[in-house]
Write a protein that holds these residues in place. Structure first.
Motif, PDB file in Angstrom:
ATOM      1  N   PHE A  47      13.571  -1.362   4.313  1.00 22.89           N
ATOM      2  CA  PHE A  47      14.702  -2.101   3.744  1.00 22.89           C
ATOM      3  C   PHE A  47      15.466  -1.251   2.739  1.00 22.89           C
ATOM      4  CE2 PHE A  47      16.478  -5.739   1.191  1.00 22.89           C
ATOM      5  CZ  PHE A  47      17.209  -6.275   2.228  1.00 22.89           C
ATOM      6  N   HIS A  48      14.835  -0.181   2.244  1.00 24.79           N
ATOM      7  CA  HIS A  48      15.441   0.596   1.169  1.00 24.79           C
ATOM      8  C   HIS A  48      16.137   1.867   1.639  1.00 24.79           C
ATOM      9  CE1 HIS A  48      13.392  -2.061  -1.693  1.00 24.79           C
ATOM     10  NE2 HIS A  48      12.424  -2.047  -0.817  1.00 24.79           N
ATOM     11  N   GLU A  53      11.386   1.463  16.959  1.00 18.18           N
ATOM     12  CA  GLU A  53      11.182   0.173  16.269  1.00 18.18           C
ATOM     13  C   GLU A  53       9.720  -0.229  16.129  1.00 18.18           C
ATOM     14  OE1 GLU A  53      13.435  -1.535  14.416  1.00 18.18           O
ATOM     15  OE2 GLU A  53      14.746   0.152  14.880  1.00 18.18           O
ATOM     16  N   SER A  54       8.801   0.682  16.461  1.00 21.43           N
ATOM     17  CA  SER A  54       7.394   0.412  16.145  1.00 21.43           C
ATOM     18  C   SER A  54       7.201   0.548  14.639  1.00 21.43           C
ATOM     19  CB  SER A  54       6.476   1.414  16.853  1.00 21.43           C
ATOM     20  OG  SER A  54       6.542   1.209  18.242  1.00 21.43           O
ATOM     21  N   VAL A  55       6.167  -0.136  14.129  1.00 23.72           N
ATOM     22  CA  VAL A  55       5.884  -0.097  12.697  1.00 23.72           C
ATOM     23  C   VAL A  55       4.777   0.919  12.467  1.00 23.72           C
ATOM     24  CG1 VAL A  55       5.251  -1.454  10.686  1.00 23.72           C
ATOM     25  CG2 VAL A  55       6.445  -2.530  12.596  1.00 23.72           C
ATOM     26  N   LEU A  72       0.989   0.547  13.248  1.00 26.31           N
ATOM     27  CA  LEU A  72       0.567  -0.795  12.819  1.00 26.31           C
ATOM     28  C   LEU A  72       0.962  -1.841  13.846  1.00 26.31           C
ATOM     29  CD1 LEU A  72       1.673  -0.342   9.144  1.00 26.31           C
ATOM     30  CD2 LEU A  72      -0.677  -0.413   9.969  1.00 26.31           C
ATOM     31  N   ASN A  73       2.031  -1.608  14.529  1.00 27.66           N
ATOM     32  CA  ASN A  73       2.463  -2.524  15.581  1.00 27.66           C
ATOM     33  C   ASN A  73       3.431  -1.775  16.482  1.00 27.66           C
ATOM     34  OD1 ASN A  73       2.131  -5.019  16.724  1.00 27.66           O
ATOM     35  ND2 ASN A  73       3.164  -6.166  15.107  1.00 27.66           N
ATOM     36  N   ARG A 105      18.056  -6.352  11.440  1.00 25.21           N
ATOM     37  CA  ARG A 105      17.625  -5.010  11.029  1.00 25.21           C
ATOM     38  C   ARG A 105      18.804  -4.049  10.886  1.00 25.21           C
ATOM     39  NH1 ARG A 105      12.292  -4.102  14.888  1.00 25.21           N
ATOM     40  NH2 ARG A 105      11.221  -6.011  14.237  1.00 25.21           N
ATOM     41  N   SER A 111       0.812  -1.211   0.000  1.00 26.94           N
ATOM     42  CA  SER A 111       0.000   0.000   0.000  1.00 26.94           C
ATOM     43  C   SER A 111       0.850   1.267   0.000  1.00 26.94           C
ATOM     44  CB  SER A 111      -0.922  -0.002   1.216  1.00 26.94           C
ATOM     45  OG  SER A 111      -1.234  -1.322   1.597  1.00 26.94           O
ATOM     46  N   ARG A 112       2.184   1.143   0.039  1.00 24.40           N
ATOM     47  CA  ARG A 112       3.000   2.346   0.042  1.00 24.40           C
ATOM     48  C   ARG A 112       3.059   2.981  -1.343  1.00 24.40           C
ATOM     49  NH1 ARG A 112       7.916  -1.448   1.505  1.00 24.40           N
ATOM     50  NH2 ARG A 112       8.177  -2.530  -0.474  1.00 24.40           N
ATOM     51  N   TYR A 124       5.730   3.259   4.714  1.00 27.87           N
ATOM     52  CA  TYR A 124       5.618   2.287   5.796  1.00 27.87           C
ATOM     53  C   TYR A 124       7.024   2.013   6.297  1.00 27.87           C
ATOM     54  CZ  TYR A 124       0.807   0.930   4.535  1.00 27.87           C
ATOM     55  OH  TYR A 124      -0.539   0.922   4.286  1.00 27.87           O
ATOM     56  N   GLY A 125       7.173   1.896   7.599  1.00 25.30           N
ATOM     57  CA  GLY A 125       8.508   1.558   8.084  1.00 25.30           C
ATOM     58  C   GLY A 125       8.586   1.499   9.589  1.00 25.30           C
ATOM     59  N   TRP A 126       9.828   1.411  10.074  1.00 20.75           N
ATOM     60  CA  TRP A 126      10.086   1.333  11.504  1.00 20.75           C
ATOM     61  C   TRP A 126      10.570   2.689  12.007  1.00 20.75           C
ATOM     62  CZ3 TRP A 126      10.466  -2.641   8.170  1.00 20.75           C
ATOM     63  CH2 TRP A 126      10.011  -3.896   8.584  1.00 20.75           C
TER      64      TRP A 126
END
Lengths: 508, 508
Positions: free
Chosen positions: A61-62, A90-92, A126-127, A156, A24-25, A44-46
């Motif tokens: 990751f990018h 480190e939350s998403v 999200l988390n 990570r 969805s990004r 989306y990310g941490w």
């Protein structure tokens, strides 16, 4: 002349689909630049880092992107501020906002996205992440056991992610080279572990190596085979040994030693990571005899000199007792290595450790090779750089002996590598008269003093294979009768190579 | 807009090098055409056929070429004639000669090299072949045991070579799609075999599936993962089961069900063999409920109709006793399939076997699904074609139930797939009130009635995962505490899929 194979090229649309539509990004965290200013984006990310409710750094990751937390009173913004200010590291999160230029003087040239920031408008946790045992960037300094326990956190770190990317990229380029150029990639097994089956008393046996199977494939007319094989070596638990490693295994029909060498050079040139510099081919080649004489080992590190030189003739006239004693033996000689700037850099303690090492290896022909490496260690500890860690010196070592005297009984012979290795064409008749003098068609690929590959042209004549097994090695050829029979049914001349430690050496 | 990735394209020279320079041939046996007439060539291959000392057919992995054995008195030619006339079938030979047009009327349009022949000038027998147990082309008809004993001869058949090529090509194109488009390919293990280590009493355990490991990779921030995994399934020896198979395993972060489905459609479209026709996307989708109602199975073969229809309303007014009896039950219904041209094609014996099958599955909801397939078998045996073997009908089956009653105790629930499957977003609150009604985010990919893939969006909330394990499944969540703990450290939303049987179905 010569046909050109164009690999499948996917459309720009397919690529955008792949990177964005499936998720969805709208963009990755490594992607936004000045050209994107004004665009509304969803990332989306941490949460890598958050500062005083003002901004945070979002990571995927990018890459990394700086996100500005809204401070104004616009509807909904106080909710976003509340969310993002309190999101634990480190939350998403999902953040939607507008790409803006960073204020003058706040650009970060070390960061690929350092010219921009994203002004958050909506956000969602999200988390949420619970308190970390350690910061991600510190994991690499912690104990192996702790890193293993929280492997998913260790992974990570930018260093581990870079190593995984590198490996994936190199292996894929190797597949392109081997597979898209008419090779056939097959998957096969690994080592001789016994695996119990569900029928009591019956076992699966994992093969020790695909050696015989790949020879049978060539006899089956497959022309070329390669596999990227995951191998497991049951060596007990030694800390310096990886029980699990990846091997590129290749076999070809109608090929000679030079053919395999040119293939590997082309393969490495094609798949070498760009940021490690380019590779010059063909690689230099050295005989086993030369390697032992000049470097005291069959896997010389050719990044530096300090070769072993024979100074017997210089000293023959001297009246030093131990020199005359050594020269009095048949084939007795005096050999030396010259340590450049040794007087300046080596301390008395260093010289003592060199002496100790020499004593402990008395009468071993590899002693000078070990002394050469120890001297290099000592010089480098003293601040001299001899072995450039960013240099890659490839070397072929060839013309190994086909047989060696057995350690426990030197009147008997054993294969220097394995009994399927073909004799050197010039030495084929020596096989019957003086097998100890036969050189083989085995070749090793050496990189900076490490053996990273090895292979050979194989015996394809049933009669020659039977002679080697029965007459030279005095073994029962019955055990290998299936292979010998296969050689009788039109086995093509063939050979191969396996590349082992290479991928490991590329890790940073 | 959108960046274009161009795959590495090797130069024409590199390709010629690869195919020719590494080996001593100038051309392969599948390559020569009229345009090569007049060229001197060197071919290597197996003697496929030899006729009366006049000509032979030479074969390698790339094709066949006709070689004319010299009959004249030119110096050396009688030696070549002697050699080639006496080379046993399947011997390996080198032939050098000149490409010539075949005489008028002797061209073979069925053979790609059928316009030319090579007039042999020199030749060498590289390996003579002893008498074959069977001709290569007859191997395929022989017993499995014999084919296994001489697997290397069986592999020389064109059919087996074509299957290996097909498989290699499809897997490589899958790698291109997944890897070159920013995926990361990692290699991992297979199933839970126990492998004894060299330390007594200690074992390696091969994982049952990479499920938990790939979830941990997503938690490790890897974004995307795929592997081409060789899997071993220890099911004892059943002749219809392959203990060894290849699986394409994929996991992605920040993805939903539709995202995974579009990825797989793109992947299959990219890698589908050209000669099997093209694939239309998106694939149709059907809910689990619809599949059971219309096809009596969760893996419908949609190449033909004969759907199950509910005829309760039509028959509600009838006075047939068994009909009224069936309708008197709660949810009682009468369902039927209409067999087109059944009257014409089905014999009394066929009808008997349909009755027998129905009786043997009395009260099983899959009975009509099985009857539908049996009817199709019977119609096809009678000469009607219902299921085009060259057609590929892909279908997504979705909205499976998340839990099913346990067979041994229907008041308890078990996971329909595995306990990591996420509930359907619309049913998330039902999880707490009526778990039996919760649909899952599991999806199956079905091809011509075979389940060829399956996957799901996974639970990424530690709290939800704990609830499913402890409250719904009544299991001890301690066993999975390592995964639940990982979910607490910022696990991204993620999901995946594995493609299994697909490659096997492509074999000819």
């Amino acid at each position: 002349e010569g046909k050109l194979i164009i690999f499948s090229v996917l459309s720009a649309k397919a690529i955008r689909d792949y990177i964005y539509t499936f998720v969805s990004r709208t963009n990755t965290c490594g992607e936004l630049r000045s050209a994107h200013v004004g665009q509304k984006v969803t990332l989306y990310g941490w949460v890598q880092y958050q500062r005083q409710g003002l901004f945070l750094v979002l990571r995927d990751f990018h890459g990394l992107t700086q996100v500005i937390i809204p401070q104004d009173e616009v509807s909904g913004h106080s909710h976003v501020k509340e969310l993002l200010s309190n999101a634990p590291v480190e939350s998403v999160v999902r953040v939607t906002g507008t790409v803006s230029p960073r204020p003058l003087g706040q650009q970060n040239p070390k960061m690929p996205t350092g010219d921009i920031e994203v002004k958050a408008e909506t956000a969602e946790i999200l988390n949420s992440c619970k308190k970390l045992p350690f910061e991600i960037k510190d994991f690499i300094k912690k104990s192996e056991a702790l890193r293993m326990q929280y492997r998913y956190l260790d992974l990570r770190s930018s260093r581990l992610q870079a190593n995984l990317r590198l490996r994936s990229g190199v292996v894929m380029r190797m597949r392109e080279y081997l597979c898209n150029l008419h090779g056939e990639g097959l998957l096969a097994g690994a080592k001789e572990f016994l695996v119990p089956s569900r029928e009591a008393g019956k076992f699966y046996s994992l093969p020790q190596s695909p050696q015989q199977f790949k020879q049978l494939l060539m006899i089956g007319g497959l022309d070329r085979y390669f596999q990227v094989a995951r191998c497991y070596r049951d060596e007990g638990s030694r800390p310096d040994r990886q029980p699990e490693f990846t091997q590129i295994d290749i076999e070809m029909s109608f090929v000679d030693q030079a053919g395999i060498q040119r293939l590997i050079e082309g393969l490495l040139q094609h798949s070498w990571p760009e940021d490690r510099g380019s590779i010059v081919t063909p690689f230099p080649s050295m005989t086993y005899e030369e390697a032992l004489a000049e470097y005291g080992t069959d896997k010389p590190d050719t990044r530096f000199g300090m070769k072993i030189v024979d100074i017997s003739d210089v000293l023959r006239g001297s009246n030093i007792h131990f020199v005359q004693n050594a020269l009095s033996y048949p084939h007795g000689s005096i050999r030396a290595i010259c340590i450049p700037q040794g007087m300046r850099y080596l301390t008395n303690k260093d010289l003592e450790s060199l002496k100790e090492s020499a004593k402990s290896q008395f009468n071993q022909c590899s002693a000078l090779g070990a002394l050469r490496l120890l001297s290099a260690d000592l010089l480098e500890a003293a601040g001299l750089t001899l072995r450039d860690p960013t240099a890659f010196h490839f070397l072929w070592v060839v013309d190994f002996p086909l047989f060696l005297p057995k350690a426990e009984n030197p009147t008997e012979l054993e294969s220097a590598h394995h009994p399927f290795t073909a004799p050197h064409p010039s030495d084929a008749s020596l096989l019957y008269s003086d097998p100890t003098k036969v050189r083989s068609q085995h070749y090793d690929l050496v990189l900076n003093g490490n053996e990273v590959g090895g292979g050979s042209i194989r015996i394809h004549s049933a009669e020659q294979q039977r002679f080697v097994l029965e007459k030279v090695l005095k073994e029962d050829s019955e055990v290998l009768s299936h292979l010998i029979e296969a050689l009788e049914f039109g086995a093509p001349p063939h050979g191969g190579i396996a590349l082992g430690k290479l991928l490991f050496l590329l890790n940073s």
